[in-house]
Design an enzyme around this catalytic site. Structure first.
Site, short mmCIF file in Angstrom:
data_model
loop_
_atom_site.label_atom_id
_atom_site.label_comp_id
_atom_site.label_asym_id
_atom_site.label_seq_id
_atom_site.Cartn_x
_atom_site.Cartn_y
_atom_site.Cartn_z
CD GLU A 111 27.53 29.10 23.55
OE1 GLU A 111 27.07 29.03 22.22
OE2 GLU A 111 26.60 30.13 23.78
CG HIS B 201 25.63 33.38 23.76
ND1 HIS B 201 25.26 31.65 22.81
CD2 HIS B 201 25.25 33.69 22.97
CE1 HIS B 201 24.89 32.29 22.30
NE2 HIS B 201 24.05 33.65 22.09
#
Lengths: 376, 290, 376, 290
Positions: free
Chosen positions: D209, D247
């Protein structure tokens, strides 16, 4: 440097370790006032830097402020274990249910701090059976995380409520140890009182002398006698012993070796004095003068000249002896760089010079005993 | 061969411009040690006895081929200097400085252990492999090359014993000063392990003293693993308990580390123990003759 | 949490980092008073959480207290980079000789703090050429010992007098970083003024949100808008975006993947909302209601039921939709444990249910665009 | 074979009596993982799903044969719990807990590095070797045994991809959750190194990511050293810079860690990059067919 119990407890309290209510007193009147502030029965504890104060009669209990004053009157100014009692600590008397030992020292082999704990506190740690002691070294890069405390109280077999308090106190005690550059800090006993609270009933905090320069916040406690202090201020190590032969050598190991040799030949050393490797002649002369004041029957100087040259040592010794003007016999063992020149200078100035430690030691023992018999 | 320092040692002197640093750099060079650089913050570009000076160990390392440091900086700055040497990747650090706070020593050893660095000292006379490399303050002229390894806690007493060995025709491999402090990088066992693997070393002289339990641990190691003759001398028989005998380490505390326990442990391990220092060469000859 | 410059400088000053004399002001009158206290020319600096304030006109200089008041009048209450200026910092104007950059951040790869320094400060660190930047990671078990500072200032090529101050400030800045659980702390520029003193002319301190619970001593700086705050308080992650399709998914990765998929098919997401793995149905319903208030043209829900059961998710979604009463089309992609039952429940309640992310994304894009054309 | 956890793994669950700890202990047991002990201070003597509970990890270790820990304790206590596991000598520690302060994570990693402990996480779904051992919160039923290794930064997206692989007949060796935080015990390169040496693993799927440079570092490693096919999917193409996407790790900061740079680096390393998650199984089949 050893801190008195009351000073150690002040440090503990600042780090959040529970200590008994109370305060220090220098006079019976102050002791009475402290007892009144505490309210109820108190302990009156002599503040001297020695263990076993209780057994030696240095700790008494008082039910009233008047009794506390009387107790302080009895204690203050008297001697306990050879030390004068100048202060007493007046504290609430604790209703003790259980005594624990908790300490942080240095583990030389591990090169780390060492936590020592026992559920059998109250007596000297040396008297606690080995199987009742829990030990654990600490990585200074990590410190005492909570899990360390949990594991130690588990090993001590403490119940949950007491264990939590002890684990918390342990983490704080470790911070006391680290933050104060301690060689040793102890709580003995750490007591569990009626009701389950845990309180540091005694406290010991010995600070590394080499680190005192960065602890200006601590009160300075002088442990040395006048002479020890004067000699220490010259930058040399000095320990007074029982004998009559004054000794100077250059290096801790060689000085110990000189004392051992002297005793092997029947002599009795008056002191340990390590003039070190880098001590200058002025300091050596000053140290000799101070030792002469103690009235030795003879003087043994043992020098291994490595970097230092023997001729310079010889000149310094002659100067020192002349300056002192004393009539004490000097026996000198001198080897190393420029050895022959050194010996020549000493003999020309009437000082006994040897190359062998054995011979020098035997000679000084003989001189000392002849002076002793002459005097008697 | 020898141990820890040898002909491959290329040293930087930290604190080279100070009184002791400068003097002993001259002595080390005179011995034949390869002193490749010096460090003194703010003194880059100077030189001492022809040795170039840098501001930091990393700067010295960029400019010179070095693998070892010897430290002469004052006690208050010694931990920092040693950590600098360790962090710069030097594999051996010899800390001559005395009076280092014991907590500084513990922090230093914690880092050294992590990085796999060998620390000699602090408060040591240093280390000397006869004929190749001396790092420290031990006098140059007492050594001769041979097969006797020495490991000692105190300085002058060791010079005395080295000189007596040399006088007796017993040359040395390496002489290691553990240092007089309570927390030190090496101990008897760690040094004996190295002597065990050193083909040059035929016998070892241990110079111990009261305090701690390092001699007792050495006795255990000698008994179970060591394969060469050992002769020991332990100083401090006459020392009273609780009094610190000069070295921070030399103190009998809480009944541990007495003269008696050390001597008994060593004798039980088959080690010859000299009663007086000058008995050492004779005992070494006897041990080698067995 | 980002601290305003004046708050960061307060933290710096408490750790002994030199900062300019001055103080913060919320009104023109206070600004005038601050300038009078400072004496002499001052800088009046807008306190907003954005970089490049100087270029954007947020920093002005004033020679007199009256000018400082006027400057504050011009700035206070206006917007800078989309943020309202509520306070200005009034500080002595520095006679700058040289600007340095000093920062401590986190190096993810090394898993350690990272010191960043450059002798070419004053501009954004990203614009400084790589060869002018010195980087060094720090072992948290050791910290920044003095030698680290010496080495860094050597690499920066600073002279001895300035270098000593910068090395000292670096050690203190690292302590600021560690003691405040910072993600980033910066001094840019760290200035050398006429006379050679080194002063932190600006200050940035971003504190880890996850560690705020142990920093009650820090003032709380709210960076979120009202809606962001409301949704955040439900325990879910929310970021407002520019589009018209509201999105909910369970997990940060899958939510990003959902946005990416939506955009792939030509849709424009209105938000990122990660309802997490463990979010309860009540919280999900509340989050949906809050999103509906933003007026999306359609709703895309993407759930992978692992531990969570799809039938329960279906029920929660129906409840949430009914409670909101809104007329916005819902497209739901639901797979995993009890998938068939979940789909049955959704269809029975008139909600579109898919097994494929692609189909769901295409469907919601179609619905959103038809509503958009109907509205226009 | 598989990596990090396998049939030899014997785990302790720290925080076993908590809501998540207790539930997932049941799930891990149902998967077949060997959960030998639990830890919850003050709860010694209790049991959870038949697993005996101890006060400390050392107590658990004295009583049970354990080599791995999986941690479910709340964020404020997670560093302490993980340090406890590391200090007790466990060789792998899986930290499920999210919201751990980043400085706690750095301290933890510093200790783990020193002790040679493998830390999985924090803020991870855990790790699962199909058919033998699952430690964490990833659903049990999505796995099938095979030759595909997975390494991922985020959870649900990975479940999605694992499920799609299983549906396509592509079984898995080990699926490793790196965790979503900025400071984690493992990264792509560290896991790829292990997959390289694992005979069971034939190809690897990387689920990356935006944020950080771990994917770029992985690309460099794949290019120069890795010897098996890799398929990647990178989430966050549509994420705006400076915004944290759930996150703590997923944020484009200071121009680093963009979607573009990651995809370009991976493609340049010969890695197939899926544009949409469900393209992964097809790309894996193509890669294996080459």
């Amino acid at each position: 440097m050893k801190l008195y119990e009351y000073l150690a407890k002040e440090v503990f309290a600042r780090r959040g370790i529970p200590v008994p209510r109370g305060g220090v007193a220098s006079t019976p009147e102050e002791a009475e006032a402290r007892a009144r502030e505490v309210g109820g029965p108190v302990a009156v504890k002599s503040q001297v830097l020695a263990g076993g104060r209780g057994k030696a009669g240095g700790i008494t209990f008082a039910d009233t402020p008047a009794q506390a004053r009387e107790a302080a009157e009895r204690l203050l100014g008297t001697e306990l274990k050879g030390l004068t009692i100048e202060k007493v600590l007046v504290e609430e008397k604790l209703a003790i249910r259980h005594e624990i030992y908790l300490g942080v020292a240095i583990d030389r082999s591990a090169r780390r701090p060492l936590i020592i704990a026992s559920a059998k506190g109250g007596i000297n740690i040396e008297e606690i059976p080995e199987e009742d002691i829990v030990r654990r070294t600490v990585d200074v890069a990590v410190g005492v995380e909570p899990f360390v405390g949990r594991e130690i109280v588990r090993r001590l077999g403490l119940d949950q409520a007491v264990g939590k308090q002890v684990a918390d106190i342990l983490a704080r005690l470790y911070k006391v140890f680290r933050a104060n550059d301690a060689e040793l800090t102890e709580i003995n006993p750490l007591v569990v009182v009626e009701g389950g609270r845990v309180i540091a009933a005694d406290g010991r905090l010995n600070v590394d002398d080499e680190a005192l320069y960065r602890h200006k916040e601590l009160p300075y406690v002088e442990e040395r006698t006048g002479l020890e202090k004067k000699i220490h201020d010259l930058g040399v190590s000095y320990v007074a012993l029982e004998g009559d032969i004054a000794v100077i050598a250059n290096g801790a190991g060689i000085t110990m070796g000189t004392l051992d040799t002297l005793m092997y030949y029947g002599g009795r050393p008056a002191n340990f004095l390590d003039a070190g490797g880098g001590t200058g002649s002025d300091e050596m002369a000053a140290a000799i003068s101070l030792l002469l004041e103690t009235g030795p029957s003879a003087f043994l100087v043992n020098i291994f000249g490595g970097i230092t040259r023997c001729d310079e040592v010889a000149k310094a010794l002659i100067q020192a002896r002349q300056a002192s003007g004393a009539d004490v016999p000097f026996v000198i063992r001198l080897v190393g760089t420029n050895e022959a020149e050194g010996h020549r200078i000493l003999r020309e100035n009437g000082m006994e010079a040897f190359r062998s430690m054995a011979e020098a030691a035997q000679k000084v023992v003989a001189l000392a005993s002849s002076r002793a018999s002459a005097a008697s | 061969m020898a141990i820890i320092v040898d002909e491959s040692t290329r040293a930087v002197v930290q604190g080279i411009t100070g009184h002791h640093g400068s003097f002993h750099t001259g002595q080390m060079l005179a011995f034949g040690s390869a002193i490749a650089a010096g460090v003194a913050p703010g003194r880059a570009g100077q030189s001492v006895h022809g040795v170039p000076v840098y501001d930091t160990v990393e700067a010295a390392r960029e400019a010179q081929d070095i693998n070892t440091s010897v430290i002469f900086v004052p006690a208050a700055f010694a931990k920092d200097a040693a950590m600098e040497a360790i962090s710069a990747g030097l594999k051996t650090v010899v800390v001559i400085t005395e009076h280092i706070p014991v907590h500084d020593a513990m922090e230093l050893m914690s880092l050294a252990e992590r990085e796999g660095t060998t620390v000699v000292g602090p408060n040591t006379f240093g280390i000397c492999s006869a004929g190749t490399c001396k790092l420290g303050i031990v006098p140059n002229q007492i050594f001769s090359v041979g097969g006797i390894g020495l490991v000692a806690r105190s300085g002058t007493l060791t010079y005395e014993i080295v000189a007596s060995l040399t006088a007796d025709g017993l040359g040395q491999s390496t002489c290691v000063g553990l240092g007089g402090d309570r927390v030190a990088g090496l101990d008897f066992v760690r040094v004996l392990r190295r002597f065990k693997d050193d083909p040059q070393t035929e016998a070892v002289v241990m110079v111990g003293e009261i305090g701690g339990t390092a001699e007792e641990e050495a006795a255990e190691y000698i008994k179970t693993e060591f394969n060469k003759p050992v002769v020991a001398y332990i100083a401090g028989k006459s020392a009273p308990p609780g009094k610190r005998m000069g070295h921070a380490g030399a103190i009998i505390e809480r009944g541990r580390g007495t003269f008696q326990s050390k001597v008994e442990a060593l004798k039980a391990a088959g080690t010859a123990v000299a009663e007086l220092p000058w008995e050492v060469p004779g005992l070494v000859r006897s041990a080698l003759a067995v």
